[in-house]
Motif scaffolding. Structure first.
Motif, PDB file in Angstrom:
ATOM      1  N   UNK A  31       0.854  -1.195   0.000  1.00  0.00           N
ATOM      2  CA  UNK A  31       0.000   0.000   0.000  1.00  0.00           C
ATOM      3  C   UNK A  31       0.886   1.240   0.000  1.00  0.00           C
ATOM      4  N   UNK A  32       0.366   2.315  -0.563  1.00  0.00           N
ATOM      5  CA  UNK A  32       1.092   3.572  -0.614  1.00  0.00           C
ATOM      6  C   UNK A  32       0.240   4.653   0.054  1.00  0.00           C
ATOM      7  N   UNK A  33       0.928   5.562   0.740  1.00  0.00           N
ATOM      8  CA  UNK A  33       0.244   6.629   1.459  1.00  0.00           C
ATOM      9  C   UNK A  33       0.493   7.974   0.790  1.00  0.00           C
ATOM     10  N   UNK A  34      -0.525   8.796   0.782  1.00  0.00           N
ATOM     11  CA  UNK A  34      -0.376  10.213   0.433  1.00  0.00           C
ATOM     12  C   UNK A  34      -0.715  11.043   1.663  1.00  0.00           C
ATOM     13  N   UNK A  35       0.188  11.965   1.977  1.00  0.00           N
ATOM     14  CA  UNK A  35       0.036  12.803   3.166  1.00  0.00           C
ATOM     15  C   UNK A  35       0.064  14.264   2.747  1.00  0.00           C
ATOM     16  N   UNK A  36      -0.520  15.099   3.584  1.00  0.00           N
ATOM     17  CA  UNK A  36      -0.508  16.536   3.354  1.00  0.00           C
ATOM     18  C   UNK A  36       0.065  17.209   4.597  1.00  0.00           C
ATOM     19  N   UNK A  37       1.045  18.087   4.382  1.00  0.00           N
ATOM     20  CA  UNK A  37       1.621  18.830   5.495  1.00  0.00           C
ATOM     21  C   UNK A  37       1.420  20.314   5.246  1.00  0.00           C
ATOM     22  N   UNK A  38       0.678  20.960   6.141  1.00  0.00           N
ATOM     23  CA  UNK A  38       0.369  22.370   5.987  1.00  0.00           C
ATOM     24  C   UNK A  38       1.511  23.219   6.548  1.00  0.00           C
ATOM     25  N   UNK A  39       1.526  24.507   6.203  1.00  0.00           N
ATOM     26  CA  UNK A  39       2.604  25.384   6.680  1.00  0.00           C
ATOM     27  C   UNK A  39       2.799  25.333   8.182  1.00  0.00           C
ATOM     28  N   UNK A  40       1.733  25.089   8.942  1.00  0.00           N
ATOM     29  CA  UNK A  40       1.872  24.987  10.390  1.00  0.00           C
ATOM     30  C   UNK A  40       2.618  23.730  10.812  1.00  0.00           C
ATOM     31  N   UNK A  41       2.755  22.781   9.890  1.00  0.00           N
ATOM     32  CA  UNK A  41       3.569  21.605  10.161  1.00  0.00           C
ATOM     33  C   UNK A  41       2.806  20.329  10.419  1.00  0.00           C
ATOM     34  N   UNK A  42       1.495  20.430  10.693  1.00  0.00           N
ATOM     35  CA  UNK A  42       0.739  19.227  10.977  1.00  0.00           C
ATOM     36  C   UNK A  42       0.611  18.338   9.752  1.00  0.00           C
ATOM     37  N   UNK A  43       0.496  17.052   9.967  1.00  0.00           N
ATOM     38  CA  UNK A  43       0.414  16.081   8.867  1.00  0.00           C
ATOM     39  C   UNK A  43      -0.942  15.408   8.892  1.00  0.00           C
ATOM     40  N   UNK A  44      -1.560  15.358   7.734  1.00  0.00           N
ATOM     41  CA  UNK A  44      -2.847  14.694   7.584  1.00  0.00           C
ATOM     42  C   UNK A  44      -2.685  13.560   6.592  1.00  0.00           C
ATOM     43  N   UNK A  45      -3.195  12.408   6.931  1.00  0.00           N
ATOM     44  CA  UNK A  45      -3.176  11.289   6.008  1.00  0.00           C
ATOM     45  C   UNK A  45      -4.331  11.442   5.027  1.00  0.00           C
ATOM     46  N   UNK A  46      -4.017  11.547   3.730  1.00  0.00           N
ATOM     47  CA  UNK A  46      -5.054  11.754   2.727  1.00  0.00           C
ATOM     48  C   UNK A  46      -5.603  10.425   2.206  1.00  0.00           C
ATOM     49  N   UNK A  47      -4.694   9.565   1.791  1.00  0.00           N
ATOM     50  CA  UNK A  47      -5.096   8.292   1.206  1.00  0.00           C
ATOM     51  C   UNK A  47      -4.105   7.204   1.603  1.00  0.00           C
ATOM     52  N   UNK A  48      -4.611   5.999   1.717  1.00  0.00           N
ATOM     53  CA  UNK A  48      -3.776   4.810   1.664  1.00  0.00           C
ATOM     54  C   UNK A  48      -4.413   3.920   0.608  1.00  0.00           C
ATOM     55  N   UNK A  49      -3.641   3.579  -0.408  1.00  0.00           N
ATOM     56  CA  UNK A  49      -4.235   2.765  -1.461  1.00  0.00           C
ATOM     57  C   UNK A  49      -3.299   1.670  -1.910  1.00  0.00           C
ATOM     58  N   UNK A  50      -3.890   0.553  -2.277  1.00  0.00           N
ATOM     59  CA  UNK A  50      -3.106  -0.606  -2.702  1.00  0.00           C
ATOM     60  C   UNK A  50      -3.373  -0.977  -4.148  1.00  0.00           C
ATOM     61  N   UNK A  51      -4.445  -0.421  -4.733  1.00  0.00           N
ATOM     62  CA  UNK A  51      -4.722  -0.697  -6.141  1.00  0.00           C
ATOM     63  C   UNK A  51      -5.720   0.315  -6.657  1.00  0.00           C
ATOM     64  N   UNK A  52      -5.720   0.536  -7.955  1.00  0.00           N
ATOM     65  CA  UNK A  52      -6.755   1.318  -8.597  1.00  0.00           C
ATOM     66  C   UNK A  52      -6.752   2.779  -8.221  1.00  0.00           C
ATOM     67  N   UNK A  53      -7.878   3.246  -7.771  1.00  0.00           N
ATOM     68  CA  UNK A  53      -8.090   4.670  -7.596  1.00  0.00           C
ATOM     69  C   UNK A  53      -8.951   4.919  -6.371  1.00  0.00           C
ATOM     70  N   UNK A  54      -8.680   6.049  -5.685  1.00  0.00           N
ATOM     71  CA  UNK A  54      -9.534   6.488  -4.599  1.00  0.00           C
ATOM     72  C   UNK A  54      -9.830   7.969  -4.776  1.00  0.00           C
ATOM     73  N   UNK A  55     -11.005   8.387  -4.345  1.00  0.00           N
ATOM     74  CA  UNK A  55     -11.418   9.787  -4.510  1.00  0.00           C
ATOM     75  C   UNK A  55     -11.988  10.295  -3.206  1.00  0.00           C
ATOM     76  N   UNK A  56     -11.576  11.526  -2.860  1.00  0.00           N
ATOM     77  CA  UNK A  56     -12.140  12.154  -1.675  1.00  0.00           C
ATOM     78  C   UNK A  56     -12.294  13.631  -1.985  1.00  0.00           C
ATOM     79  N   UNK A  57     -13.523  14.038  -2.223  1.00  0.00           N
ATOM     80  CA  UNK A  57     -13.755  15.429  -2.597  1.00  0.00           C
ATOM     81  C   UNK A  57     -13.080  15.745  -3.916  1.00  0.00           C
ATOM     82  N   UNK A  58     -12.210  16.753  -3.906  1.00  0.00           N
ATOM     83  CA  UNK A  58     -11.503  17.146  -5.139  1.00  0.00           C
ATOM     84  C   UNK A  58     -10.178  16.415  -5.302  1.00  0.00           C
ATOM     85  N   UNK A  59      -9.868  15.528  -4.408  1.00  0.00           N
ATOM     86  CA  UNK A  59      -8.608  14.797  -4.464  1.00  0.00           C
ATOM     87  C   UNK A  59      -8.837  13.392  -5.022  1.00  0.00           C
TER      88      UNK A  59
END
Lengths: 109, 114
Positions: A31-59
């Protein structure tokens, strides 16, 4: 050890543009992870996916396991999407993650 | 359900002092990972723990750093005799299980060594 490469390193775009960030890795993974780190430094996990495609809002995240490649797309980008986007794959220790260097995204109004 | 909590959020130490960083995983999570982000660098794995066990500490510096995750209470990352090069953001993440489980990140502790 898994090597994770991201491109581009820096990306500046206008509000509303379609954004693509790419990630490739060297060792097959579960599985692969996509994370988002904002200027304040906090990290949010956006996706973990192992195949195909995932959608969340505009991402949207896609992965091609055979080609060891993943992409993160942002549709109708907005200035609040400005952040560092990081992909991560297993390979940092026993189930710890190894990270790409991140893509610094700036969306201008 | 509270997320992963870390404290303190900011910590200032003088060279030679000890730093203790705490991580409370999400409720129900028994797997904790510590990562370090040096200034202008990417995140790096340090250590992976389950309750009362260190599973993998291959990313930990050999000296001065230790980690624990006791049966009760938070996981603690301890840095003895800090040096300026220890200044970094330290993130912990927790998961329900190992392997294919999503890791949830805490807000990080920013350590500054003067």
């Amino acid at each position: 050890k898994n090597e994770v490469e991201q491109s581009p390193q820096n990306l500046t775009a206008q509000e509303g543009e379609f954004i693509t960030i790419n990630c490739s890795y060297s060792v097959g993974i579960s599985a692969l992870h996509w994370l988002q780190q904002h200027p304040g430094g906090g990290i949010v996990s956006l996706f973990m996916l192992s195949s195909g495609k995932k959608k969340h809002g505009r991402l949207i995240a896609t992965i091609n396991i055979q080609e060891k490649h993943s992409s993160l797309h942002i549709t109708a980008s907005h200035p609040r999407d400005s952040a560092v986007y990081i992909c991560a794959a297993p390979g940092g220790g026993a189930d710890g993650l190894t990270f790409g260097k991140g893509t610094h995204l700036i969306i201008q109004p | 359900n509270a997320g992963v909590m870390q404290n303190p959020r900011h910590l200032v130490r003088r060279r030679g002092q000890e730093a203790r960083l705490r991580c409370s995983p999400m409720k129900g999570h028994s797997h904790v990972y510590w990562y370090r982000q040096l200034p202008e660098e990417g995140l790096k794995f340090m250590v992976y723990l389950q309750k009362e066990n260190i599973i993998d500490e291959s990313g930990m510096p050999k000296e001065r750093f230790s980690a624990e995750f006791p049966k009760e209470g938070p996981s603690i990352l301890r840095i003895q005799q800090v040096v300026r090069g220890d200044s970094a953001a330290y993130f912990c993440a927790s998961s329900w299980g190992r392997g294919r489980e999503t890791q949830y990140f805490g807000p990080g502790t920013r350590l500054l060594v003067l």
